[in-house]
Design an enzyme around this catalytic site. Structure first.
Site: not given
Length: 317
Positions: A9, A239
């Site tokens: 995303d 992340h």
């Protein structure tokens, strides 16, 4: 060659994950599927294509989900910018839209490669949930799913309890966890132990390439956001790149098998928690990462991404 689909995303740390994935010599990146998340899907799809273009990499990009299964996604741009990449690209050009379907691509690739396919997700789990729901028998033949998401034994980053990718579409995340696919969860329990610092960005500035300059711009936005939100950290968490690292080098982490579910009660919405009431003969559904060899991962990440960003792009005619 490890056959991989990257579901993103894009998103600043997604962009870093894309760069790390395309820098892997032993990975065949079959395609990148995009969804809403850090920005609307038209933006994340455009962002993904732009990153690949900047890095001079030819990988097909597929457009996926536009919204969560049951909820409304509200964008504030606080961490990733209104465009998802630190406000570096602005509004989407209508002529650059993605038209290829992400769910179809995930299903067809799984049907073709079965256990040889690894799917890495670094955004909400909406695309994957749709693929499982549409073709469960095919999806159960997938080799491995590595998901960046969750906070099992640490506070969340989108609420006291929840990590952002899970909180954005908790119903889809819960559905995916309970699907009994082979899932490894790379959550905040380990990703906060891997950092990109101001010194790393300063090094990229010295490369004086168009790709490095672009990465400096959007990564600096991310660092500045972290300084406000997490001033105790010495950088911003890697992340999404860590999910790529774990998919390629599983020895980087130590995992614990758990019967994991997503809390759907409003008070603790999005919390990833072990179901302790499940039958004792029920097999765990998720391998949760709790220990990480941060040093080895960060050395590999920066070695490969630094090299990629140091290459001068060929002149385009």
């Amino acid at each position: 060659m490890k056959k991989v689909i990257l579901d993103v995303d894009t998103g600043i740390d997604d962009a870093l994950a894309i760069s790390y994935a395309v820098a892997q010599p032993d990975v065949e990146l079959l395609g990148i599927t995009s969804s809403y998340g850090m920005a609307p899907v038209e933006y994340t799809c455009r962002n993904t294509k732009h990153i690949l273009n900047v890095l001079n990499k030819d990988v097909p990009v597929y457009k996926g989900a536009t919204a969560p299964k049951k909820r409304t996604r509200v964008y504030n741009g606080r961490i990733h910018g209104k465009d998802g990449l630190g406000n570096t690209l602005g509004a989407v050009n209508e002529t650059g839209k993605c038209i290829l379907d992400a769910t179809d691509f995930i299903i067809e690739s799984t049907k073709k490669y079965n256990h040889d396919l690894t799917i890495i997700t670094t955004g909400p789990l909406t695309n994957l949930a749709r693929a499982i729901n549409r073709s469960p028998e095919v999806m159960h033949s997938v080799g491995r799913i590595v998901t960046m998401g969750g906070a099992v034994a640490t506070p969340g980053n989108a609420s006291k309890f929840a990590e952002a990718n899970i909180l954005i579409d908790p119903e889809s995340a819960d559905f995916v966890f309970k699907s009994k696919l082979p899932i490894t969860l790379v959550g905040l329990d380990v990703t906060r132990k891997t950092l990109l610092t101001q010194g790393d960005v300063e090094k990229w500035k010295q490369f004086r390439t168009s790709s490095a300059d672009f990465f400096v711009d959007f990564t600096q936005f991310y660092l500045n956001a972290y300084k406000k939100i997490h001033p105790y950290l010495k950088g911003c968490a890697l992340h999404d790149p860590l999910a790529v690292g774990v998919a390629i080098y599983p020895e980087l982490v130590q995992t614990v098998p758990m019967n994991l579910e997503v809390d759907l009660s409003e008070e603790t919405l999005g919390r990833t928690v072990e179901n302790l009431n499940i039958e004792t003969n029920e097999k765990p559904n998720v391998d949760v990462c709790f220990q990480i060899d941060s040093k080895t991962f960060m050395e590999d990440f920066f070695t490969k991404v630094d090299h990629l960003l140091s290459i001068k792009s060929p002149e385009r005619v």
